[in-house]
Design a protein around this motif. Structure first.
Motif, PDB file in Angstrom:
ATOM      1  N   GLU A   1       0.806  -1.292  -0.040  1.00 27.13           N
ATOM      2  CA  GLU A   1      -0.114  -0.032  -0.228  1.00 27.13           C
ATOM      3  C   GLU A   1       0.920   1.254   0.042  1.00 27.13           C
ATOM      4  O   GLU A   1       0.262   2.280  -0.390  1.00 27.13           O
ATOM      5  CB  GLU A   1      -1.148   0.033   1.326  1.00 27.13           C
ATOM      6  CG  GLU A   1      -2.018  -1.012   1.139  1.00 27.13           C
ATOM      7  CD  GLU A   1      -2.980  -1.102   0.126  1.00 27.13           C
ATOM      8  OE1 GLU A   1      -2.663  -0.618  -0.998  1.00 27.13           O
ATOM      9  OE2 GLU A   1      -4.113  -1.667   0.482  1.00 27.13           O
ATOM     10  N   HIS A   2       2.149   1.341   0.870  1.00 29.67           N
ATOM     11  CA  HIS A   2       2.999   2.537   0.666  1.00 29.67           C
ATOM     12  C   HIS A   2       3.538   2.728  -0.691  1.00 29.67           C
ATOM     13  O   HIS A   2       3.649   3.780  -0.928  1.00 29.67           O
ATOM     14  CB  HIS A   2       3.916   2.421   1.657  1.00 29.67           C
ATOM     15  CG  HIS A   2       3.584   2.650   3.234  1.00 29.67           C
ATOM     16  ND1 HIS A   2       3.481   4.055   3.339  1.00 29.67           N
ATOM     17  CD2 HIS A   2       3.234   2.227   4.078  1.00 29.67           C
ATOM     18  CE1 HIS A   2       3.207   4.257   4.625  1.00 29.67           C
ATOM     19  NE2 HIS A   2       2.957   2.900   4.900  1.00 29.67           N
ATOM     20  N   LEU A   3       3.707   1.461  -1.463  1.00 31.54           N
ATOM     21  CA  LEU A   3       4.130   1.564  -2.866  1.00 31.54           C
ATOM     22  C   LEU A   3       3.248   2.457  -3.545  1.00 31.54           C
ATOM     23  O   LEU A   3       3.446   3.338  -4.333  1.00 31.54           O
ATOM     24  CB  LEU A   3       4.377   0.329  -3.404  1.00 31.54           C
ATOM     25  CG  LEU A   3       5.549  -0.582  -2.804  1.00 31.54           C
ATOM     26  CD1 LEU A   3       5.576  -1.954  -3.623  1.00 31.54           C
ATOM     27  CD2 LEU A   3       6.945   0.204  -2.812  1.00 31.54           C
ATOM     28  N   THR A   4       1.930   2.031  -3.664  1.00 32.93           N
ATOM     29  CA  THR A   4       1.068   2.772  -4.191  1.00 32.93           C
ATOM     30  C   THR A   4       0.615   4.184  -3.989  1.00 32.93           C
ATOM     31  O   THR A   4       0.536   5.114  -4.780  1.00 32.93           O
ATOM     32  CB  THR A   4      -0.574   2.032  -4.293  1.00 32.93           C
ATOM     33  OG1 THR A   4      -0.134   0.534  -4.439  1.00 32.93           O
ATOM     34  CG2 THR A   4      -1.628   2.421  -5.079  1.00 32.93           C
ATOM     35  N   GLU A   5       0.657   4.506  -2.544  1.00 32.14           N
ATOM     36  CA  GLU A   5       0.464   5.651  -2.197  1.00 32.14           C
ATOM     37  C   GLU A   5       1.630   6.739  -2.624  1.00 32.14           C
ATOM     38  O   GLU A   5       1.450   7.683  -2.996  1.00 32.14           O
ATOM     39  CB  GLU A   5       0.346   5.673  -0.537  1.00 32.14           C
ATOM     40  CG  GLU A   5       0.323   7.223   0.147  1.00 32.14           C
ATOM     41  CD  GLU A   5       0.156   7.101   1.642  1.00 32.14           C
ATOM     42  OE1 GLU A   5       0.995   7.920   2.165  1.00 32.14           O
ATOM     43  OE2 GLU A   5      -0.618   6.405   2.398  1.00 32.14           O
ATOM     44  N   GLY A   6       2.791   5.917  -2.437  1.00 26.24           N
ATOM     45  CA  GLY A   6       3.918   6.746  -3.162  1.00 26.24           C
ATOM     46  C   GLY A   6       3.846   7.283  -4.469  1.00 26.24           C
ATOM     47  O   GLY A   6       4.255   8.129  -4.912  1.00 26.24           O
ATOM     48  N   ALA A   7       3.452   6.183  -5.233  1.00 26.74           N
ATOM     49  CA  ALA A   7       3.108   6.337  -6.696  1.00 26.74           C
ATOM     50  C   ALA A   7       2.233   7.596  -7.115  1.00 26.74           C
ATOM     51  O   ALA A   7       2.211   8.618  -7.860  1.00 26.74           O
ATOM     52  CB  ALA A   7       2.562   5.339  -7.477  1.00 26.74           C
ATOM     53  N   GLN A   8       1.013   7.755  -5.943  1.00 28.26           N
ATOM     54  CA  GLN A   8      -0.032   8.959  -6.100  1.00 28.26           C
ATOM     55  C   GLN A   8       0.481  10.149  -5.560  1.00 28.26           C
ATOM     56  O   GLN A   8      -0.212  11.138  -5.899  1.00 28.26           O
ATOM     57  CB  GLN A   8      -1.252   8.394  -5.461  1.00 28.26           C
ATOM     58  CG  GLN A   8      -1.923   7.206  -6.175  1.00 28.26           C
ATOM     59  CD  GLN A   8      -2.887   6.771  -5.337  1.00 28.26           C
ATOM     60  OE1 GLN A   8      -3.036   5.967  -4.347  1.00 28.26           O
ATOM     61  NE2 GLN A   8      -4.179   6.894  -5.796  1.00 28.26           N
ATOM     62  N   THR A   9       1.823  10.159  -4.738  1.00 25.43           N
ATOM     63  CA  THR A   9       1.912  11.481  -4.169  1.00 25.43           C
ATOM     64  C   THR A   9       3.389  11.881  -4.471  1.00 25.43           C
ATOM     65  O   THR A   9       3.704  13.221  -4.098  1.00 25.43           O
ATOM     66  CB  THR A   9       1.653  11.392  -2.613  1.00 25.43           C
ATOM     67  OG1 THR A   9       2.569  10.325  -1.926  1.00 25.43           O
ATOM     68  CG2 THR A   9       0.214  11.068  -2.354  1.00 25.43           C
ATOM     69  N   ALA A  10       4.348  10.956  -4.695  1.00 32.44           N
ATOM     70  CA  ALA A  10       5.823  11.217  -4.652  1.00 32.44           C
ATOM     71  C   ALA A  10       6.471  10.752  -5.951  1.00 32.44           C
ATOM     72  O   ALA A  10       7.827  10.655  -5.931  1.00 32.44           O
ATOM     73  CB  ALA A  10       6.367  10.827  -3.378  1.00 32.44           C
ATOM     74  N   ALA A  11       5.678  10.446  -6.969  1.00 31.44           N
ATOM     75  CA  ALA A  11       6.255  10.136  -8.425  1.00 31.44           C
ATOM     76  C   ALA A  11       7.199  11.527  -8.715  1.00 31.44           C
ATOM     77  O   ALA A  11       6.529  12.422  -8.908  1.00 31.44           O
ATOM     78  CB  ALA A  11       5.538   9.761  -9.331  1.00 31.44           C
ATOM     79  N   ASN A  12       8.385  11.382  -9.053  1.00 29.25           N
ATOM     80  CA  ASN A  12       9.171  12.482  -9.518  1.00 29.25           C
ATOM     81  C   ASN A  12       8.963  12.703 -11.287  1.00 29.25           C
ATOM     82  O   ASN A  12       8.164  11.804 -11.766  1.00 29.25           O
ATOM     83  CB  ASN A  12      10.627  12.481  -9.244  1.00 29.25           C
ATOM     84  CG  ASN A  12      11.324  11.319 -10.135  1.00 29.25           C
ATOM     85  OD1 ASN A  12      10.770  10.652 -11.119  1.00 29.25           O
ATOM     86  ND2 ASN A  12      12.548  10.628  -9.326  1.00 29.25           N
ATOM     87  N   SER A  13       9.604  13.600 -11.743  1.00 26.44           N
ATOM     88  CA  SER A  13       9.302  13.872 -13.082  1.00 26.44           C
ATOM     89  C   SER A  13       9.757  13.118 -13.967  1.00 26.44           C
ATOM     90  O   SER A  13       9.311  12.941 -15.285  1.00 26.44           O
ATOM     91  CB  SER A  13       9.962  15.267 -13.346  1.00 26.44           C
ATOM     92  OG  SER A  13      11.181  15.551 -13.203  1.00 26.44           O
ATOM     93  N   SER A  14      10.483  11.983 -13.658  1.00 25.82           N
ATOM     94  CA  SER A  14      11.073  11.093 -14.479  1.00 25.82           C
ATOM     95  C   SER A  14      10.240   9.652 -14.344  1.00 25.82           C
ATOM     96  O   SER A  14      10.591   8.561 -14.973  1.00 25.82           O
ATOM     97  CB  SER A  14      12.535  10.691 -13.835  1.00 25.82           C
ATOM     98  OG  SER A  14      13.488  11.606 -14.241  1.00 25.82           O
ATOM     99  N   GLY A  15       9.201   9.904 -13.552  1.00 21.95           N
ATOM    100  CA  GLY A  15       8.234   8.866 -13.449  1.00 21.95           C
ATOM    101  C   GLY A  15       8.881   7.746 -12.615  1.00 21.95           C
ATOM    102  O   GLY A  15       8.546   6.559 -12.689  1.00 21.95           O
ATOM    103  N   VAL A  16       9.537   8.045 -11.576  1.00 14.58           N
ATOM    104  CA  VAL A  16      10.262   7.288 -10.740  1.00 14.58           C
ATOM    105  C   VAL A  16       9.802   7.533  -9.330  1.00 14.58           C
ATOM    106  O   VAL A  16       9.721   8.587  -8.621  1.00 14.58           O
ATOM    107  CB  VAL A  16      11.923   7.208 -10.629  1.00 14.58           C
ATOM    108  CG1 VAL A  16      12.539   6.170  -9.579  1.00 14.58           C
ATOM    109  CG2 VAL A  16      12.388   6.956 -11.990  1.00 14.58           C
TER     110      VAL A  16
END
Length: 508
Positions: free
Chosen positions: A182-197
């Motif tokens: 769930e933290h992976l998914t939450e991170g994707a929704q809030t903290a993905a950088n401009s390179s998509g990482v």
């Protein structure tokens, strides 16, 4: 004269603990920690900001701008906790001598709601393996202790010994997810950088590293397929050098098998792990405070809000430092900076009025040039306890701090009243900026208030001991940071402290 024998000194050196530090820890046991001097509880309008919907939207846009401009961001998740405390009531029950259930007890509630558990499929398999029958049969026969044993015992699901981050928390059509996932998914929704990482870091216990590695090996590809993003996930463990010496009740070193006994220094030790993170911005949130996809919208919104508030304050700090460094500033410029520090950072020092222009500029610059954090605060709807306060610092200034109740003098009636009337508490939902305006990294241990640890009573091998807890990560370990408290909705706080919390609507 040293408290330590030659073999003790060798052990200290091996662990990376200086003799001076070890002696200082012994002195802490003898002298204790001072209580903090408090000005007031932090409330809305006095230390806690309540943003309007429009202000929230502006903050969200600023956060998105930061990400789109290539800003550094990482999600830091303390995940070293074992799940044993989640199952305390279950262990007590199976250690008893009856299958009878006390109506309304935690175990009775769990048995009544087995179909709502996210680990139901695993439980059915464990029952079959342990008892050679079905879960339905055990329920019908009221073999309740056998059911509970299948959840917590090593020969079953072993949930009583696993790390909390690897338990099944939420059910989905294609299976169940752990807090780590769930933290992976939450991170994707809030903290993905401009390179998509998406950069994440988990702090874990040494003995759980192989389990986390194995889970990440399957969870990362699944998250990447689900989100279309790349995940860069790292792990660390608490450093041995941050463990603290245990002592006997008389404050002499506690020996186990004729060796000094060291204990983990609590989550405050993680300031060293955070110090190793190479990212300007870091979100910090506990492993167990996650919700399923269907309930995450409000979490995502307020992650973006506090990220934007951080960047808005950071913008102003960068501008103020540049103005002071240019040497081309007026009294009005300094007054504006001082107002920003009072109104936004809730920092106040009466001595500023007596400083001349140059001294004031230097003082303000020194206070501005510190790590910065924005902490979400939720309304206190339960028992009062530690949380956001305005406290006095050693230099006489006042600033926001997150306090635990152990840091507050219970003998002072005015402090007891502050605790009683406190309106908010800290859900451990914060975002930090840990790099200077020139991009260099702050050395975070320099900003720890060593006077804010505490002493607890424990035992080892059936013998009583005293243990030393380091200043907490979001408490005294961040004491000398610039801090902003922002009110966030209670719906963003959904921790799982006991297994029955998984039955709450937020986790269904």
């Amino acid at each position: 004269m040293s408290n330590f024998r030659p073999q003790d000194l060798t052990l200290l050196e091996t662990r990376g603990v200086s003799v001076d530090e070890a002696e200082a820890q012994i002195s802490r046991f003898i002298n204790g920690f001072p209580f903090l001097k408090i000005e007031s509880a932090a409330t809305v309008g006095r230390g806690i900001k309540r943003l309007s919907a429009a202000e929230e939207d502006v903050a969200i846009e600023r956060w998105k701008e930061y990400l789109q401009a290539g800003g550094e961001v990482l999600k830091f998740v303390p995940a070293s906790g074992a799940a044993s405390r989640m199952f305390k009531a279950l262990f007590s029950y199976i250690d008893g001598d009856t299958d009878e259930l006390k109506p309304g007890s935690p175990v009775a509630q769990l048995i009544e709601n087995l179909d709502k558990l996210p680990f139901l499929a695993e439980l059915q398999e464990a029952v079959k393996k342990m008892h050679g029958t079905t879960l339905a049969d055990l329920v019908e026969q009221k073999r309740n202790r056998d059911i509970i044993a299948a959840i917590v015992k090593p020969e079953g699901m072993n949930y009583g010994n696993l790390p909390k981050g690897l338990l099944k928390f939420h059910s989905y059509a294609d299976g169940s997810r752990t807090p780590l996932e769930e933290h992976l998914t939450e991170g994707a929704q809030t903290a993905a950088n401009s390179s998509g990482v998406v950069n994440l870091h988990f702090t874990v216990s040494e003995q759980h590293v192989p389990l986390f590695k194995a889970k990440l090996a399957e969870a990362i590809p699944a998250a990447e397929a689900r989100t279309g993003l790349k995940f860069d996930v790292t792990m660390s463990t608490q450093k041995a050098s941050t463990d603290t010496i245990a002592v006997n009740p008389d404050n002499t070193p506690f020996l186990q098998d004729d060796h000094l006994l060291f204990r983990p220094g609590g989550h405050g030790a993680l300031i060293e792990n955070l110090n190793d993170i190479d990212s300007a911005v870091v979100f910090i949130k506990n492993i167990d405070n996650v919700v399923p996809d269907s309930r995450r919208d409000i979490t995502v919104r307020y992650k973006q809000v506090i990220g934007g508030v951080l960047m808005q304050a950071r913008d102003r700090i960068v501008e103020a430092i540049a103005k002071i460094d240019s040497g081309d500033y007026t009294d009005a410029d300094l007054a504006g900076i001082e107002t920003f520090m009072k109104d936004t950072l809730c920092f106040h020092d009466t001595r500023l009025a007596s400083l001349d222009k140059l001294d004031k500029a230097n003082y303000l610059r020194g206070k501005l040039d510190r790590p910065l954090r924005v902490c979400g605060m939720v309304k206190n709807e339960g028992e009062p306890g530690g949380g956001p306060f305005i406290t006095y610092n050693a230099d006489g200034s006042t600033s926001p701090q997150i306090l635990e109740s152990t840091q507050i003098d219970p003998a002072k009636p005015e402090y007891a009243e502050m605790l009683k009337t406190a309106t908010h508490f800290n859900p451990v939902d914060l975002v930090c900026c840990i790099k200077r305006t020139d991009g260099s990294h702050y050395n975070l241990p320099d900003y720890v208030d060593a006077d804010t640890g505490f002493i607890s009573s424990k035992s080892a091998g059936g013998r009583e001991l005293r243990a030393l807890e380091l200043p907490g990560l979001w408490n005294g370990a961040m004491s000398d940071w610039n801090t902003i408290f922002v009110e966030v909705p209670i719906e963003t706080f959904n921790p799982v402290k006991v297994v029955n919390d998984l039955l709450r609507p937020a986790h269904q």
